[in-house]
Design an enzyme around this catalytic site. Sequence first.
Site, PDB file in Angstrom:
ATOM      1  N   LYS A 105       9.581  -3.436   6.775  1.00 26.72           N
ATOM      2  CA  LYS A 105       8.221  -3.953   6.976  1.00 26.72           C
ATOM      3  C   LYS A 105       8.274  -5.024   8.066  1.00 26.72           C
ATOM      4  O   LYS A 105       9.057  -5.973   7.958  1.00 26.72           O
ATOM      5  CB  LYS A 105       7.722  -4.541   5.644  1.00 26.72           C
ATOM      6  CG  LYS A 105       6.244  -4.861   5.618  1.00 26.72           C
ATOM      7  CD  LYS A 105       5.790  -5.159   4.205  1.00 26.72           C
ATOM      8  CE  LYS A 105       4.353  -5.640   4.168  1.00 26.72           C
ATOM      9  NZ  LYS A 105       3.931  -5.972   2.817  1.00 26.72           N
ATOM     10  N   ASP A 117       0.048  -5.990  15.738  1.00 27.24           N
ATOM     11  CA  ASP A 117       1.272  -6.000  16.550  1.00 27.24           C
ATOM     12  C   ASP A 117       2.455  -5.343  15.835  1.00 27.24           C
ATOM     13  O   ASP A 117       3.561  -5.290  16.370  1.00 27.24           O
ATOM     14  CB  ASP A 117       1.630  -7.445  16.940  1.00 27.24           C
ATOM     15  CG  ASP A 117       1.835  -8.330  15.709  1.00 27.24           C
ATOM     16  OD1 ASP A 117       1.762  -7.821  14.567  1.00 27.24           O
ATOM     17  OD2 ASP A 117       2.066  -9.541  15.887  1.00 27.24           O
ATOM     18  N   ARG A 175       0.409   5.921  -2.227  1.00 24.04           N
ATOM     19  CA  ARG A 175      -0.669   5.063  -2.735  1.00 24.04           C
ATOM     20  C   ARG A 175      -1.863   5.914  -3.131  1.00 24.04           C
ATOM     21  O   ARG A 175      -1.946   7.084  -2.727  1.00 24.04           O
ATOM     22  CB  ARG A 175      -1.120   4.114  -1.612  1.00 24.04           C
ATOM     23  CG  ARG A 175      -0.010   3.333  -1.005  1.00 24.04           C
ATOM     24  CD  ARG A 175      -0.099   3.290   0.513  1.00 24.04           C
ATOM     25  NE  ARG A 175       1.140   2.773   1.096  1.00 24.04           N
ATOM     26  CZ  ARG A 175       1.429   1.485   1.195  1.00 24.04           C
ATOM     27  NH1 ARG A 175       0.538   0.598   0.861  1.00 24.04           N
ATOM     28  NH2 ARG A 175       2.587   1.092   1.674  1.00 24.04           N
ATOM     29  N   ASP A 240      -5.409   1.247  -0.885  1.00 27.19           N
ATOM     30  CA  ASP A 240      -4.168   1.495  -0.127  1.00 27.19           C
ATOM     31  C   ASP A 240      -3.044   0.578  -0.605  1.00 27.19           C
ATOM     32  O   ASP A 240      -1.893   0.763  -0.205  1.00 27.19           O
ATOM     33  CB  ASP A 240      -4.398   1.300   1.379  1.00 27.19           C
ATOM     34  CG  ASP A 240      -5.023  -0.045   1.702  1.00 27.19           C
ATOM     35  OD1 ASP A 240      -6.101  -0.343   1.157  1.00 27.19           O
ATOM     36  OD2 ASP A 240      -4.432  -0.803   2.482  1.00 27.19           O
TER      37      ASP A 240
HETATM   38  P1  AMP Z   1      -2.707  -4.614   3.944  1.00 25.27           P
HETATM   39  O1  AMP Z   1      -3.919  -4.406   3.135  1.00 25.27           O
HETATM   40  O2  AMP Z   1      -2.509  -6.001   4.429  1.00 25.27           O
HETATM   41  O3  AMP Z   1      -1.495  -4.098   3.266  1.00 25.27           O
HETATM   42  O4  AMP Z   1      -2.848  -3.747   5.295  1.00 25.27           O
HETATM   43  C1  AMP Z   1      -3.930  -2.928   5.591  1.00 25.27           C
HETATM   44  C2  AMP Z   1      -3.640  -2.071   6.801  1.00 25.27           C
HETATM   45  O5  AMP Z   1      -3.456  -2.880   7.966  1.00 25.27           O
HETATM   46  C3  AMP Z   1      -2.388  -1.224   6.703  1.00 25.27           C
HETATM   47  O6  AMP Z   1      -2.660   0.007   7.327  1.00 25.27           O
HETATM   48  C4  AMP Z   1      -1.379  -2.019   7.469  1.00 25.27           C
HETATM   49  O7  AMP Z   1      -0.334  -1.204   7.971  1.00 25.27           O
HETATM   50  C5  AMP Z   1      -2.225  -2.599   8.584  1.00 25.27           C
HETATM   51  N1  AMP Z   1      -1.660  -3.851   9.116  1.00 25.27           N
HETATM   52  C6  AMP Z   1      -1.621  -5.042   8.538  1.00 25.27           C
HETATM   53  N2  AMP Z   1      -1.027  -5.968   9.320  1.00 25.27           N
HETATM   54  C7  AMP Z   1      -0.663  -5.316  10.461  1.00 25.27           C
HETATM   55  C8  AMP Z   1      -0.014  -5.720  11.675  1.00 25.27           C
HETATM   56  N3  AMP Z   1       0.411  -6.964  11.881  1.00 25.27           N
HETATM   57  N4  AMP Z   1       0.173  -4.773  12.620  1.00 25.27           N
HETATM   58  C9  AMP Z   1      -0.247  -3.521  12.442  1.00 25.27           C
HETATM   59  N5  AMP Z   1      -0.874  -3.085  11.341  1.00 25.27           N
HETATM   60  C10 AMP Z   1      -1.082  -3.967  10.343  1.00 25.27           C
HETATM   61 MG    MG Z   2      -0.980  -2.587   2.365  1.00 27.59          MG
END
Ligand code: AMP
Ligand code: MG
Length: 475
Positions: A105, A117, A175, A240
């Site tokens: 990650k 990013d 998920r 998700d």
């Molecule tokens: P989360 O709910 O924070 O787990 O993430 C929601 C979505 O945003 C997922 O598809 C993650 O892969 C994407 N995501 C979160 N942070 C980043 C990041 N820094 N760069 C790229 N994708 C991100």
């Molecule tokens: Mg997530």
Amino acid sequence: MPVQFDNSFARLPPQFFSPQLPTKVAAPKLVKYNKELAMELGVVDDDLTPNMLVGNDIPVDATPIATAYSGHQFGGFSPHLGDGRAILLGEIITPKEDRFDLQLKGSGKTMFSRNGDGRANIGAVIREYVVSEAMHALNIPTTRALAAVTTGDMVQRETATPGAVLARVASSHIRVGTFQFHYARRDKDSLQTLTDYVINRHYPDADGPIEMLAQVIENQAKLVAKWMGVGFIHGVMNTDNMSISGETIDYGPCAFMDTYHPETVFSSIDRNGRYAYANQPKIALWNLSQLAQTLVPLVGEAGISGIEQALGSFDTLFANEFSKVFGCKLGLMGAALGDAALVEDILMILAESNVDFTLFFSHLTSHAITEDASNARALFDDPRGFEDWLTCLETRSATAPKAERVKMMQAANPVYIPRNHRVEQVIEAANIGDYAPFETLQRVLSKPFERRAEFDAYELPPRPEEVVRATFCGT
Ligand code: AMP
Ligand code: MG
């Protein structure tokens, strides 16, 4: 001997993922390697080098991919999420023949990164490391942390902080949103493939989608009840971020409550309290209904009543699990009329009195041992309500064998939890390259039920100036 990877997910049809190599980083430095977990996985020394754990080197038979998923985020549907900052290296088969994903990650952009990013900062990595390992020690199903590696690059968030990669281990990373991805594309074949895959991997005794759903529902009911038993607030229970296997996944703005209140929210992005402490079972059911919806094309009209029945079982399943969890916390042996009221009453008293959740229950354990209630009583400005309640509890427990009761309470009431102010202190230190507080907190939390005199301070709630009011995704 190199780690033997299997890559069953990467053998699924191409619409399930995109092949993706991690981005190489400048100067990887191992911050922490979880030897105990490595051993459970059958990974021996040097099998996985820091360069592999950060994504610079790819183990010989790994097939790195980013997986596709959708998700309801705070109630709104996003069809294209997917691993935007994570890469699945493959699956490790343990000596006991269990299968675990190894995911990196923070290992760079993927086709799902959108505007992100693809990176993680050391703070987010440390938070997930500390909290996921603490959850494991608390006997709560969770993804695990195998390693934290800094990258040598800076990551820009509110400020620039050191970049890092977390090597994470999970029963799988499938998920609710993985099902939603194929449902949204009206791709019935992929839904069938995914369902067969999930049954085979996680629910081998389920005969078809409805039985699979019923088992996912049962696991989630148990999981959320366990969260609530330790005052855990996930903070971003989007579909998700809900694992099909029933593990806690995606530690973002999660937090443990200090002072008990059912409406507690920490996440800075959860403005309406959708994911507040006491809302978690309701949200779990909402998410499970989304999962159920994706199975309708597979079961047709004839299967709808089975799906409804499975969803309809959630409330009772959850209520039973909740009573079990809180029954253990109070040391209620067997079942008696009035048990539910005992639990409800104390939670109401705690909320009214602004009492620290963890401290209260650990003092209650001490009371069961010493029959001295003074520590618990001292938590209340006005202890009268508590004292009346305690009399009822004592009457209820009068004939319970003491040693057994104490054992039950000790196993249910942790002395140490990852309190927010401690996690913040550890992150602040890590931001300037000092990992000593992280190491210490790890030692404290690895045995959360065992009081150790040298860690007295870790038992305590934050002083007023230390209270953390909001947590950030920090992604
Ligand atoms: P989360 O709910 O924070 O787990 O993430 C929601 C979505 O945003 C997922 O598809 C993650 O892969 C994407 N995501 C979160 N942070 C980043 C990041 N820094 N760069 C790229 N994708 C991100
Ligand atoms: Mg997530």
